[in-house]
Design a protein around this motif. Structure first.
Motif, short mmCIF file in Angstrom:
data_model
loop_
_atom_site.label_atom_id
_atom_site.label_comp_id
_atom_site.label_asym_id
_atom_site.label_seq_id
_atom_site.Cartn_x
_atom_site.Cartn_y
_atom_site.Cartn_z
N ALA A 4 16.20 5.77 -12.94
CA ALA A 4 17.36 6.48 -12.06
C ALA A 4 17.07 8.08 -11.94
CB ALA A 4 18.50 5.98 -12.60
N GLU A 5 16.57 8.65 -12.85
CA GLU A 5 16.47 10.12 -13.26
C GLU A 5 15.30 10.64 -12.14
OE1 GLU A 5 15.32 13.52 -16.60
OE2 GLU A 5 15.51 11.65 -17.08
N ILE A 6 14.36 9.84 -11.91
CA ILE A 6 13.41 10.20 -11.06
C ILE A 6 13.75 10.09 -9.73
CG2 ILE A 6 11.04 9.61 -10.33
CD1 ILE A 6 10.24 9.21 -13.13
N VAL A 7 14.56 8.94 -9.63
CA VAL A 7 15.27 8.64 -8.04
C VAL A 7 15.83 9.74 -7.73
CG1 VAL A 7 16.62 6.98 -6.75
CG2 VAL A 7 14.87 6.08 -8.29
N ASN A 8 16.92 10.19 -8.58
CA ASN A 8 17.71 11.32 -8.37
C ASN A 8 17.17 12.73 -8.11
OD1 ASN A 8 19.95 9.72 -8.42
ND2 ASN A 8 20.13 9.74 -10.58
N LEU A 9 15.87 12.88 -8.60
CA LEU A 9 15.22 14.00 -8.37
C LEU A 9 14.44 14.04 -7.22
CD1 LEU A 9 13.75 14.54 -12.05
CD2 LEU A 9 15.52 16.06 -10.75
N LEU A 10 13.76 12.86 -6.65
CA LEU A 10 12.88 12.77 -5.56
C LEU A 10 13.91 12.55 -4.18
CD1 LEU A 10 10.06 10.30 -6.62
CD2 LEU A 10 9.92 12.76 -6.58
N LYS A 11 15.07 11.97 -4.38
CA LYS A 11 15.98 12.03 -3.43
C LYS A 11 15.59 10.88 -2.42
CE LYS A 11 18.49 15.64 -4.40
NZ LYS A 11 17.95 15.91 -5.92
N THR A 12 14.10 10.64 -2.04
CA THR A 12 13.79 9.91 -0.86
C THR A 12 12.89 8.80 -1.42
OG1 THR A 12 11.68 11.34 -0.20
CG2 THR A 12 13.97 11.64 0.77
N GLY A 13 12.64 8.53 -2.62
CA GLY A 13 11.84 7.52 -3.13
C GLY A 13 12.10 7.35 -4.73
N SER A 14 11.10 6.68 -5.53
CA SER A 14 11.20 6.43 -6.83
C SER A 14 9.99 6.63 -7.32
CB SER A 14 11.92 4.87 -6.73
OG SER A 14 10.68 3.69 -6.15
N ALA A 15 9.92 6.37 -8.80
CA ALA A 15 8.63 6.82 -9.39
C ALA A 15 7.57 5.85 -8.97
CB ALA A 15 8.90 6.53 -10.92
N PHE A 16 6.21 6.33 -9.07
CA PHE A 16 5.12 5.76 -8.56
C PHE A 16 3.97 5.90 -9.57
CE2 PHE A 16 5.39 9.17 -5.73
CZ PHE A 16 4.35 9.57 -5.72
N TYR A 17 3.67 7.44 -10.15
CA TYR A 17 2.55 7.39 -10.96
C TYR A 17 2.49 6.53 -12.03
CZ TYR A 17 1.74 11.76 -7.75
OH TYR A 17 1.53 12.49 -6.74
N ALA A 18 3.48 6.73 -12.96
CA ALA A 18 3.71 5.91 -13.98
C ALA A 18 3.82 4.48 -13.89
CB ALA A 18 4.77 6.45 -15.00
N ALA A 64 0.85 -1.24 -0.04
CA ALA A 64 0.05 -0.04 -0.13
C ALA A 64 0.96 1.35 0.07
CB ALA A 64 -1.11 -0.01 1.21
N GLY A 65 1.88 1.00 -0.61
CA GLY A 65 3.01 2.51 -0.69
C GLY A 65 2.66 3.23 -1.74
N ASN A 66 3.45 4.04 -2.32
CA ASN A 66 3.18 4.99 -3.39
C ASN A 66 2.58 4.22 -4.71
OD1 ASN A 66 3.71 7.28 -1.89
ND2 ASN A 66 5.93 7.33 -2.53
N VAL A 67 3.13 3.30 -4.99
CA VAL A 67 2.89 2.44 -6.17
C VAL A 67 1.63 1.77 -6.11
CG1 VAL A 67 3.43 0.62 -7.97
CG2 VAL A 67 4.82 1.99 -7.19
N GLY A 68 1.24 1.04 -4.91
CA GLY A 68 0.16 0.36 -4.75
C GLY A 68 -1.04 1.12 -4.33
N GLY A 69 -0.91 2.22 -3.77
CA GLY A 69 -1.90 3.23 -3.33
C GLY A 69 -2.34 4.02 -4.56
N SER A 70 -1.73 4.45 -5.50
CA SER A 70 -1.85 5.16 -6.90
C SER A 70 -2.39 4.03 -7.88
CB SER A 70 -0.57 5.57 -7.57
OG SER A 70 0.14 6.31 -6.60
N ALA A 71 -2.05 2.93 -7.64
CA ALA A 71 -3.02 1.95 -8.69
C ALA A 71 -4.18 1.53 -7.88
CB ALA A 71 -2.03 0.42 -8.64
#
Length: 314
Positions: free
Chosen positions: A215-229, A11-18
Motif C-alpha cells: 500500500a505504501e508503494i501504491v500511495n507513492l506511485l498514485k497510478t499503479g502498484s509495485a512491480f520490480y520487487a 505483459a504489464g509491469n510485473v510480467g514485463g519485468s519478470a
C-alpha cells in the motif's frame, strides 16, 4: 540442448519485468502472453534487441495466442486488475477470479505438466482459484507472497541498521495482506537475532511498515502498484523450480494438516524444486505467533469461500 520453457501471462509491469530478468539469465525459452494486441510482441522484441547490448541471447516470443505457451515447464500468472489507491485486496476478488480462471483454462490443456506460480492479487485466493480450476496436484500450484514480504521486511531492517540487505535473513508467513506474520524470532542479521540489534518498539514499527508495504508503494506511485520487487520474487521462485534448487522460501502453499490448516493456501516456508512444493516446513510458533497466523488464515479462508461462490456461480 533444448531450453526449458517459461510462460509469463500478463505483459504489464510485473510480467514485463519478470521477462527481462529471465531473459538476462539466458538459457530459457520465454513466452510472454497478453490480451492487448501488440503489447507482448513489442516487449519481446525490445527485450531481444537489448540482448545485443547486454550480452544475452535468450529466446523470447510475445503473443496474444496461448498456443505459443505449449509445453511450458513453469507458468507465471500475473494477470488481473492492479490495485488502486484506497482499494482493498478483497475488492479485486470477483474480477480477478474470473481472469485467473480463464487463464488457467487456456494453460492447462497446453502445458499439463507445468508448475503454476501465481502472482495475481488477492494472492492467496487467486492461488486457490488456480488450484481448483487446474485440477493440478497441490504441489504444482504455488503463490508468490512471502518472498516479496520477506524482502520488504529485510530491506527495512537493513536500512534501519545501515547494513547490507544481504546480511539480513527474514521470514514472513501468513496471508499476503495486512494480517501477514513477520517472524521476528526467525529473523537474523549476520546470524544474530534481529531483536538484539534494535528495540522492540523499532521492530514493531518495521513490522507494521512491512504489513503495509504494498500500500505504501501504491500511495507513492498514485497510478499503479509495485512491480520490480514482485517480479524479482517471482523469478527467484521460478529458478528454484527450473534449476531444482530445493530452496527454502516462504510461499503460498496448500496446507493439508500443516500449521493446523486443512485445504487452505497460506504463506508458509516450503522447499521448492522441479516438481514445485516438495515439502512444507513447520516452524515452531509461540502462542502469540500462532494466534496471529490463525487470524491471517481466517481472513484468507473467508476470501477463498467467497471465491468458491464465484466459481460455483459460473
Amino acid at each position: 540442448m533444448s531450453r526449458q520453457k517459461i510462460t509469463i501471462v500478463g505483459a504489464g509491469n510485473v510480467g514485463g519485468s519478470a521477462a527481462q530478468r529471465l531473459a538476462e539469465r539466458e538459457g530459457y525459452a520465454i513466452a510472454l502472453v497478453d490480451i492487448v494486441e501488440g503489447l507482448p510482441q513489442g516487449k519481446a522484441l525490445d527485450l531481444a534487441q537489448a540482448g545485443a547490448v547486454c550480452g544475452y541471447d535468450s529466446e523470447i516470443v510475445g503473443t496474444n495466442n496461448y498456443d505459443a505457451t505449449a509445453n511450458s515447464d513453469v507458468v507465471v500468472i500475473t494477470s488481473g486488475m492492479a490495485r488502486k489507491p484506497g482499494m482493498s485486496r478483497s475488492e479485486l476478488l470477483e474480477k480477478n477470479t474470473k481472469i485467473v480462471r480463464s487463464v488457467v483454462q487456456e494453460i492447462v490443456p497446453r502445458s499439463p505438466s507445468a508448475v503454476l506460480v501465481i502472482v495475481s492479487n488477492p494472492l492467496d485466493a487467486m492461488t486457490h482459484v488456480a488450484h481448483r480450476v487446474s485440477g493440478f496436484p497441490k504441489e504444482r500450484v504455488v503463490g508468490m507472497a512471502g518472498v516479496l514480504d520477506s524482502a520488504r521486511f529485510s530491506t527495512f531492517i537493513a536500512q534501519e541498521l545501515n547494513v547490507s540487505v544481504l546480511n539480513v535473513h527474514a521470514m514472513v508467513l501468513g496471508g499476503h495482506g495486512d494480517a501477514m506474520v513477520p517472524l521476528v524470532r526467525y529473523t537474523t542479521v549476520s546470524g544474530r537475532p534481529v531483536d538484539q540489534w534494535m528495540s522492540k518498539e523499532k521492530l514493531e514499527e518495521i513490522v507494521t511498515r512491512t504489513r503495509s508495504g504494498g500500500a505504501e508503494i501504491v500511495n507513492l506511485l498514485k497510478t499503479g502498484s509495485a512491480f520490480y520487487a514482485p517480479a524479482a520474487a517471482a523469478v527467484e521462485m521460478v529458478e528454484a523450480i527450473i534449476k531444482d534448487e530445493h530452496k527454502v522460501l516462504p510461499c503460498a502453499a496448500r496446507c493439508e494438516g500443516e500449521y493446523g490448516l486443512k485445504g487452505t493456501y497460506m504463506g508458509v516456508p516450503v522447499r521448492l524444486g522441479k516438481n514445485g512444493v516438495e515439502e512444507i516446513l513447520e516452524y515452531e510458533l509461540t502462542a502469540e505467533e500462532k494466534s496471529a497466523f490463525d487470524t491471517s488464515a481466517k481472513g484468507v479462508q473467508e476470501l477463498c469461500d467467497e471465491v468458491d461462490g464465484i466459481l460455483d456461480a459460473g
